[in-house]
Motif scaffolding. Structure first.
Motif, PDB file in Angstrom:
ATOM      1  N   PHE A   1      -1.715 -18.596   5.276  1.00  0.00           N
ATOM      2  CA  PHE A   1      -3.151 -18.761   5.039  1.00  0.00           C
ATOM      3  C   PHE A   1      -3.499 -19.270   3.646  1.00  0.00           C
ATOM      4  N   GLY A   2      -2.496 -19.492   2.809  1.00  0.00           N
ATOM      5  CA  GLY A   2      -2.759 -20.049   1.484  1.00  0.00           C
ATOM      6  C   GLY A   2      -3.017 -19.011   0.413  1.00  0.00           C
ATOM      7  N   GLU A   3      -3.845 -18.011   0.728  1.00  0.00           N
ATOM      8  CA  GLU A   3      -4.154 -16.956  -0.226  1.00  0.00           C
ATOM      9  C   GLU A   3      -4.718 -15.757   0.522  1.00  0.00           C
ATOM     10  N   VAL A   4      -4.289 -14.561   0.129  1.00  0.00           N
ATOM     11  CA  VAL A   4      -4.795 -13.331   0.744  1.00  0.00           C
ATOM     12  C   VAL A   4      -5.036 -12.278  -0.330  1.00  0.00           C
ATOM     13  N   TRP A   5      -5.977 -11.396  -0.046  1.00  0.00           N
ATOM     14  CA  TRP A   5      -6.265 -10.232  -0.907  1.00  0.00           C
ATOM     15  C   TRP A   5      -5.846  -8.999  -0.119  1.00  0.00           C
ATOM     16  N   ILE A   6      -5.143  -8.084  -0.780  1.00  0.00           N
ATOM     17  CA  ILE A   6      -4.554  -6.950  -0.071  1.00  0.00           C
ATOM     18  C   ILE A   6      -4.816  -5.653  -0.823  1.00  0.00           C
ATOM     19  N   PHE A   7      -5.163  -4.608  -0.070  1.00  0.00           N
ATOM     20  CA  PHE A   7      -5.276  -3.246  -0.595  1.00  0.00           C
ATOM     21  C   PHE A   7      -4.228  -2.382   0.103  1.00  0.00           C
ATOM     22  N   LEU A   8      -3.508  -1.581  -0.690  1.00  0.00           N
ATOM     23  CA  LEU A   8      -2.482  -0.690  -0.156  1.00  0.00           C
ATOM     24  C   LEU A   8      -2.662   0.699  -0.752  1.00  0.00           C
ATOM     25  N   GLY A   9      -2.331   1.724   0.025  1.00  0.00           N
ATOM     26  CA  GLY A   9      -2.407   3.070  -0.542  1.00  0.00           C
ATOM     27  C   GLY A   9      -2.086   4.151   0.469  1.00  0.00           C
ATOM     28  N   PRO A  10      -1.930   5.383  -0.016  1.00  0.00           N
ATOM     29  CA  PRO A  10      -1.683   6.530   0.860  1.00  0.00           C
ATOM     30  C   PRO A  10      -2.995   7.174   1.315  1.00  0.00           C
ATOM     31  N   ILE A  11      -2.894   7.947   2.376  1.00  0.00           N
ATOM     32  CA  ILE A  11      -4.032   8.717   2.885  1.00  0.00           C
ATOM     33  C   ILE A  11      -3.608  10.181   2.972  1.00  0.00           C
ATOM     34  N   TYR A  12      -4.462  11.065   2.451  1.00  0.00           N
ATOM     35  CA  TYR A  12      -4.178  12.496   2.468  1.00  0.00           C
ATOM     36  C   TYR A  12      -5.266  13.207   3.255  1.00  0.00           C
ATOM     37  N   HIS A  13      -4.883  14.253   3.970  1.00  0.00           N
ATOM     38  CA  HIS A  13      -5.847  15.123   4.633  1.00  0.00           C
ATOM     39  C   HIS A  13      -6.030  16.375   3.799  1.00  0.00           C
ATOM     40  N   GLN A  14      -7.242  16.888   3.807  1.00  0.00           N
ATOM     41  CA  GLN A  14      -7.484  18.132   3.078  1.00  0.00           C
ATOM     42  C   GLN A  14      -6.621  19.243   3.687  1.00  0.00           C
ATOM     43  N   GLY A  15      -5.937  19.952   2.841  1.00  0.00           N
ATOM     44  CA  GLY A  15      -5.052  21.002   3.331  1.00  0.00           C
ATOM     45  C   GLY A  15      -3.640  20.530   3.611  1.00  0.00           C
ATOM     46  N   ASN A  16      -3.337  19.255   3.284  1.00  0.00           N
ATOM     47  CA  ASN A  16      -1.972  18.752   3.452  1.00  0.00           C
ATOM     48  C   ASN A  16      -0.970  19.614   2.669  1.00  0.00           C
ATOM     49  N   ALA A  17       0.215  19.754   3.224  1.00  0.00           N
ATOM     50  CA  ALA A  17       1.285  20.441   2.499  1.00  0.00           C
ATOM     51  C   ALA A  17       1.610  19.663   1.231  1.00  0.00           C
ATOM     52  N   LYS A  18       2.126  20.348   0.246  1.00  0.00           N
ATOM     53  CA  LYS A  18       2.411  19.710  -1.035  1.00  0.00           C
ATOM     54  C   LYS A  18       3.885  19.815  -1.394  1.00  0.00           C
ATOM     55  N   LEU A  19       4.335  18.870  -2.201  1.00  0.00           N
ATOM     56  CA  LEU A  19       5.671  18.932  -2.758  1.00  0.00           C
ATOM     57  C   LEU A  19       5.707  20.046  -3.800  1.00  0.00           C
ATOM     58  N   PRO A  20       6.883  20.502  -4.208  1.00  0.00           N
ATOM     59  CA  PRO A  20       6.953  21.526  -5.253  1.00  0.00           C
ATOM     60  C   PRO A  20       6.213  21.129  -6.531  1.00  0.00           C
ATOM     61  N   SER A  21       6.076  19.835  -6.779  1.00  0.00           N
ATOM     62  CA  SER A  21       5.369  19.367  -7.974  1.00  0.00           C
ATOM     63  C   SER A  21       3.856  19.503  -7.850  1.00  0.00           C
ATOM     64  N   GLY A  22       3.359  19.812  -6.638  1.00  0.00           N
ATOM     65  CA  GLY A  22       1.919  19.908  -6.412  1.00  0.00           C
ATOM     66  C   GLY A  22       1.312  18.651  -5.835  1.00  0.00           C
ATOM     67  N   ILE A  23       2.082  17.568  -5.755  1.00  0.00           N
ATOM     68  CA  ILE A  23       1.590  16.320  -5.166  1.00  0.00           C
ATOM     69  C   ILE A  23       1.605  16.464  -3.650  1.00  0.00           C
ATOM     70  N   PRO A  24       0.508  16.131  -2.976  1.00  0.00           N
ATOM     71  CA  PRO A  24       0.464  16.310  -1.520  1.00  0.00           C
ATOM     72  C   PRO A  24       1.316  15.285  -0.780  1.00  0.00           C
ATOM     73  N   PHE A  25       1.813  15.689   0.392  1.00  0.00           N
ATOM     74  CA  PHE A  25       2.522  14.757   1.259  1.00  0.00           C
ATOM     75  C   PHE A  25       1.506  13.783   1.872  1.00  0.00           C
ATOM     76  N   PRO A  26       1.749  12.483   1.836  1.00  0.00           N
ATOM     77  CA  PRO A  26       0.826  11.548   2.486  1.00  0.00           C
ATOM     78  C   PRO A  26       0.848  11.734   4.000  1.00  0.00           C
ATOM     79  N   ASP A  27      -0.318  11.777   4.587  1.00  0.00           N
ATOM     80  CA  ASP A  27      -0.419  11.850   6.040  1.00  0.00           C
ATOM     81  C   ASP A  27      -0.103  10.498   6.658  1.00  0.00           C
ATOM     82  N   SER A  28      -0.530   9.426   5.964  1.00  0.00           N
ATOM     83  CA  SER A  28      -0.314   8.065   6.438  1.00  0.00           C
ATOM     84  C   SER A  28      -0.491   7.102   5.267  1.00  0.00           C
ATOM     85  N   PHE A  29      -0.254   5.832   5.532  1.00  0.00           N
ATOM     86  CA  PHE A  29      -0.462   4.782   4.534  1.00  0.00           C
ATOM     87  C   PHE A  29      -1.324   3.687   5.165  1.00  0.00           C
TER      88      PHE A  29
END
Length: 337
Positions: free
Chosen positions: A241-269
């Motif tokens: 297409f010559g040129e594209v704009w893209i957004f990427l990132g994780p999605i978290y749900h409230q109450g998601n389990a967390k890693l020992p560091s306190g960072i939540p596990f992503p539910d999806s991307f």
């Protein structure tokens, strides 16, 4: 002497006649092949005539049938890359393959920003971490990227060495690579190094190493499903297409389990691709891929921008007119481009 010469000439003529190949007679197979090609040409001409002279409804139905026939093998994981590229050309040549297109002629004029129609708004605190190859809208709440914005074009690909060693981002010094490790979860890049290097060379390689570009992912997800999505959006789409704009990132749900560091596990991307058509229209494609996904069929993960906004607290394309943004935001593409 004359007799000997005459005999030699006669012998040469006989040898020449023997060497002259005889013309092969046409076989039944060649007749069959020729007839098939003629029949195929007549069918193509007939269909072209029906399409050209038919009504709008007829053309729309024919295009839909063609898209359905091409799309299956085009997006199948087992289809060889050269075949997929050829099918992409056929797919893109069909007018209705663009999907929903809204007015976007005034967008994309600022070459210095990876954002299209403005910087996304957020319900939560985010911090812009600009890099030469992307801008990271970083969530202080989750200590993770909320959105990584890329702008990629079809310029010749650059090359650079890539060291997979993760580098701490001095602006978020508390985020260490080990904070993203637990059991099968490992820190894996959100924005792919290959696309960043191809567009920005050594600078892109350096940007790809930053810990703020990483999120916890299972290796099977990162190496298969996410890699497939990134290959399509960040490598093939710019070429097509010559040129594209893209957004990427994780999605978290409230109450998601967390890693020992306190960072939540992503539910999806999520991944959002935006394209300005040759006629100045704007179209969008949105994917939401569960972090446990195994299928590489990206059509299974199609969603709308509105659904991603509801899950992330972000608002994309804030500078679009409300009615246009609402129309585009609620649209779910029937297929990946």
């Amino acid at each position: 002497m004359a007799t000997k010469r005459a005999k030699k000439k006669t012998a040469k003529k006989r040898a020449t006649r023997k060497k002259t190949p005889t013309k092969a007679k046409p076989t039944k197979q060649s007749h069959w092949l020729r007839n098939c090609l003629m029949l195929l040409a007549l069918v193509v001409l007939a269909l072209s005539g029906i399409y050209y002279f038919g009504s709008f409804e007829t053309r729309a139905k024919m295009e839909q049938i063609a898209l359905s026939a091409i799309n299956g093998p085009r997006t199948h994981a087992a289809t060889p890359a050269p075949v997929s590229m050829l099918l992409d050309l056929c797919y893109d040549a069909i007018p209705s393959s663009e999907g929903l297109v809204v007015e976007g002629s005034e967008l994309g004029r600022d070459a210095d920003t990876p954002f299209l129609a403005g910087v996304p708004h957020s319900r939560h605190a985010i911090r812009a971490l600009p890099q030469p190859s992307y801008t990271n809208l970083f969530s202080e709440r989750h200590l993770q990227a909320a959105a990584i914005a890329l702008r990629l074009n079809d310029a010749p690909l650059q090359r650079a060495k890539f060291d997979e060693t993760i580098q701490v981002d001095a602006r978020v010094a508390q985020l260490k690579p080990e904070a993203l490790i637990y059991d099968e979860w490992r820190p894996r890049p959100i924005a792919p190094a290959k696309a960043l290097i191809g567009q920005h060379g050594a600078r892109g390689a350096s940007d790809a190493q930053l810990a703020t570009n990483y999120a916890p992912m299972a290796d099977s997800f990162a190496d298969e499903v996410w890699a497939k999505a990134m290959r399509e959006l960040t490598l093939r789409y710019p070429k097509r297409f010559g040129e594209v704009w893209i957004f990427l990132g994780p999605i978290y749900h409230q109450g998601n389990a967390k890693l020992p560091s306190g960072i939540p596990f992503p539910d999806s991307f999520y991944a959002i691709a935006l394209d300005l058509t040759d006629e100045g229209g704007l179209r969008a494609l949105a994917l939401r891929i569960p972090s446990t996904a195994e299928s590489k069929d990206l059509n299974k993960y199609l969603t709308s921008i509105s659904e991603i906004e509801a899950a992330t607290g972000l608002q994309f394309l804030p500078e679009l007119d409300f009615s246009i943004r609402d129309t585009l935001g609620n649209y779910v593409s029937p297929s990946v481009w």
